[in-house]
Design a protein around this motif. Sequence first.
Motif, PDB file in Angstrom:
ATOM      1  N   PHE A   1       1.053  -1.601   0.179  1.00 21.13           N
ATOM      2  CA  PHE A   1       0.072  -0.308  -0.023  1.00 21.13           C
ATOM      3  C   PHE A   1       0.959   1.195   0.324  1.00 21.13           C
ATOM      4  CE2 PHE A   1      -2.767  -3.271   1.346  1.00 21.13           C
ATOM      5  CZ  PHE A   1      -3.335  -3.090   1.120  1.00 21.13           C
ATOM      6  N   THR A   2       0.340   2.309  -0.884  1.00 25.31           N
ATOM      7  CA  THR A   2       0.806   4.045  -0.415  1.00 25.31           C
ATOM      8  C   THR A   2       1.081   4.253   1.084  1.00 25.31           C
ATOM      9  OG1 THR A   2      -0.937   5.005  -1.315  1.00 25.31           O
ATOM     10  CG2 THR A   2       0.528   4.179  -3.065  1.00 25.31           C
ATOM     11  N   HIS A   3       2.270   4.883   1.512  1.00 25.91           N
ATOM     12  CA  HIS A   3       1.379   5.158   2.870  1.00 25.91           C
ATOM     13  C   HIS A   3       0.316   6.909   2.681  1.00 25.91           C
ATOM     14  CE1 HIS A   3       4.190   8.154   1.146  1.00 25.91           C
ATOM     15  NE2 HIS A   3       3.864   9.556   1.550  1.00 25.91           N
ATOM     16  N   LEU A   4      -0.206   7.095   1.909  1.00 22.93           N
ATOM     17  CA  LEU A   4      -0.614   8.623   1.938  1.00 22.93           C
ATOM     18  C   LEU A   4      -2.256   7.398   1.606  1.00 22.93           C
ATOM     19  CD1 LEU A   4       0.290  11.437   0.490  1.00 22.93           C
ATOM     20  CD2 LEU A   4       0.312  11.046   2.832  1.00 22.93           C
ATOM     21  N   PRO A   5      -3.506   7.188   2.264  1.00 24.33           N
ATOM     22  CA  PRO A   5      -4.679   6.467   1.985  1.00 24.33           C
ATOM     23  C   PRO A   5      -4.985   7.052   0.273  1.00 24.33           C
ATOM     24  CG  PRO A   5      -4.449   7.078   4.557  1.00 24.33           C
ATOM     25  CD  PRO A   5      -3.535   7.965   3.662  1.00 24.33           C
ATOM     26  N   ALA A   6      -5.241   4.977   0.103  1.00 23.02           N
ATOM     27  CA  ALA A   6      -5.400   5.620  -1.321  1.00 23.02           C
ATOM     28  C   ALA A   6      -7.095   5.979  -1.554  1.00 23.02           C
ATOM     29  CB  ALA A   6      -4.885   4.611  -2.387  1.00 23.02           C
TER      30      ALA A   6
ATOM     31  N   ALA B   1      -0.805  11.559  -5.461  1.00 22.86           N
ATOM     32  CA  ALA B   1       0.245  10.506  -5.893  1.00 22.86           C
ATOM     33  C   ALA B   1       1.145  11.917  -6.227  1.00 22.86           C
ATOM     34  CB  ALA B   1      -0.387  10.054  -7.113  1.00 22.86           C
ATOM     35  N   THR B   2       1.538  12.831  -6.654  1.00 18.87           N
ATOM     36  CA  THR B   2       2.821  13.524  -6.824  1.00 18.87           C
ATOM     37  C   THR B   2       3.245  13.436  -5.352  1.00 18.87           C
ATOM     38  OG1 THR B   2       1.681  14.792  -8.316  1.00 18.87           O
ATOM     39  CG2 THR B   2       3.984  15.623  -7.332  1.00 18.87           C
ATOM     40  N   ARG B   3       3.172  13.764  -4.394  1.00 24.99           N
ATOM     41  CA  ARG B   3       3.405  13.843  -2.761  1.00 24.99           C
ATOM     42  C   ARG B   3       4.009  12.279  -2.553  1.00 24.99           C
ATOM     43  NH1 ARG B   3      -0.153  15.063   2.548  1.00 24.99           N
ATOM     44  NH2 ARG B   3       2.057  13.838   4.151  1.00 24.99           N
ATOM     45  N   VAL B   4       3.201  11.153  -3.057  1.00 23.76           N
ATOM     46  CA  VAL B   4       3.491   9.508  -2.207  1.00 23.76           C
ATOM     47  C   VAL B   4       4.808  10.257  -3.030  1.00 23.76           C
ATOM     48  CG1 VAL B   4       3.172   7.773  -3.324  1.00 23.76           C
ATOM     49  CG2 VAL B   4       1.598   8.592  -2.200  1.00 23.76           C
ATOM     50  N   MET B   5       5.021  10.572  -4.459  1.00 22.38           N
ATOM     51  CA  MET B   5       6.341   9.962  -4.967  1.00 22.38           C
ATOM     52  C   MET B   5       7.750  10.688  -4.370  1.00 22.38           C
ATOM     53  SD  MET B   5       5.520   7.717  -7.670  1.00 22.38           S
ATOM     54  CE  MET B   5       7.104   7.515  -8.254  1.00 22.38           C
TER      55      MET B   5
ATOM     56  N   ASP C   1       4.991   9.885 -15.794  1.00 25.47           N
ATOM     57  CA  ASP C   1       5.024  10.816 -14.841  1.00 25.47           C
ATOM     58  C   ASP C   1       6.863  11.750 -14.572  1.00 25.47           C
ATOM     59  OD1 ASP C   1       2.664  11.962 -16.621  1.00 25.47           O
ATOM     60  OD2 ASP C   1       1.239  11.669 -15.000  1.00 25.47           O
ATOM     61  N   GLU C   2       6.631  10.127 -14.092  1.00 27.76           N
ATOM     62  CA  GLU C   2       7.869   9.762 -13.337  1.00 27.76           C
ATOM     63  C   GLU C   2       8.469   9.082 -12.094  1.00 27.76           C
ATOM     64  OE1 GLU C   2       7.384  12.329  -9.168  1.00 27.76           O
ATOM     65  OE2 GLU C   2       5.601  12.478  -8.955  1.00 27.76           O
ATOM     66  N   ALA C   3       9.007   8.185 -11.924  1.00 29.44           N
ATOM     67  CA  ALA C   3       9.539   6.908 -11.387  1.00 29.44           C
ATOM     68  C   ALA C   3      10.274   7.018 -10.778  1.00 29.44           C
ATOM     69  CB  ALA C   3       9.691   5.578 -12.499  1.00 29.44           C
ATOM     70  N   VAL C   4      10.485   5.951  -9.751  1.00 31.70           N
ATOM     71  CA  VAL C   4      11.616   5.629  -8.905  1.00 31.70           C
ATOM     72  C   VAL C   4      12.208   4.208  -8.699  1.00 31.70           C
ATOM     73  CG1 VAL C   4      11.861   5.951  -6.631  1.00 31.70           C
ATOM     74  CG2 VAL C   4      10.597   7.297  -6.804  1.00 31.70           C
TER      75      VAL C   4
ATOM     76  N   GLY D   1       1.563   7.501 -12.652  1.00 34.07           N
ATOM     77  CA  GLY D   1       0.535   8.244 -14.296  1.00 34.07           C
ATOM     78  C   GLY D   1      -0.721   8.551 -13.429  1.00 34.07           C
ATOM     79  N   GLY D   2      -0.979  10.362 -13.494  1.00 29.07           N
ATOM     80  CA  GLY D   2      -1.327  11.135 -13.654  1.00 29.07           C
ATOM     81  C   GLY D   2      -1.856  10.724 -12.401  1.00 29.07           C
ATOM     82  N   GLY D   3      -2.857  10.715 -11.036  1.00 27.52           N
ATOM     83  CA  GLY D   3      -3.197  10.215 -10.008  1.00 27.52           C
ATOM     84  C   GLY D   3      -3.528   8.660  -9.676  1.00 27.52           C
ATOM     85  N   VAL D   4      -2.484   7.997 -10.486  1.00 29.17           N
ATOM     86  CA  VAL D   4      -2.515   6.920 -10.609  1.00 29.17           C
ATOM     87  C   VAL D   4      -0.953   6.379 -10.161  1.00 29.17           C
ATOM     88  CG1 VAL D   4      -2.174   3.915 -11.246  1.00 29.17           C
ATOM     89  CG2 VAL D   4      -4.601   5.539 -11.452  1.00 29.17           C
ATOM     90  N   VAL D   5      -0.087   5.256  -8.672  1.00 25.25           N
ATOM     91  CA  VAL D   5       0.615   5.211  -8.421  1.00 25.25           C
ATOM     92  C   VAL D   5       0.965   3.756  -8.239  1.00 25.25           C
ATOM     93  CG1 VAL D   5       2.645   4.938  -6.481  1.00 25.25           C
ATOM     94  CG2 VAL D   5       0.885   7.023  -6.632  1.00 25.25           C
TER      95      VAL D   5
END
Length: 242
Positions: free
Chosen positions: A106-111, A142-146, A180-183, A205-209
């Motif tokens: 899961f992402t640390h910010l609730p999806a 999503a941007t903040r998650v990344m 849009d960005e990757a890690v 990709g947009g709002g999807v991690v």
Amino acid sequence: MKLSRALPILAVMPALLAATACSGESKESPAEKPKASAKRSADEKEAAEAKRLGAFDGKALEKAAITGMTAGFDAKRIAKAEVEAGRGMQADQKACQPLASLIGGFTHLPAVSTVHRSLQPGEAADATVGSMWLASHSKADATRVMRELRTAVTACPKGFKTLGLTYDKVESLPAPKLGDEAVGYRITGDIGKQKVPMTYTVVRGGGVVAAFYGVNMLDPKKAAIPEPVIKAQLERLAAQAD
């Protein structure tokens, strides 16, 4: 080579992912009706939140997730109980929480919604196994998650602990030029008496991690889920968004 059952739940060995399906039909009992009503209510609430944020709801995300043989890997749905076992993983260091959450799937910010797939190679000679999950957020979240994930990779080179397990090394890896960005990064975990290098590629990709996890006990350098699999998933997301 069989991995220890102590691996994180999404380490994706077939024995961990096999779910026993019940066959046959049964009539809905009165006790089941409130459950069905509660599920409909939860789905409606999720759909409303997704619409408010401009995000994918669960049904749309499920439709967008790769399923079946894709670019040489077989993507299979994961039983809900297996997925939920990883929710809420807590790191012993706050700075490392984004890493711990992704270990749990899961992402640390609730999806708004999350869907999971196991990934198994079609070729018997390929020792890389893994999993992927899509987490739907607002674009801002999503941007903040990344951003916070990238910071965690840099802040936690000596690892962290979670659920009694020790991850003693975090290394940044080259990220593919996708989305849009990757890690990209690798975490080495102490699982029993084994050192298990776990490779992650996380793409927005947009709002999807979209997170892709891979492990290869024979050659850790080949543990990353191949780019064609990631590209195929991103193409499905883009098509669903249109």
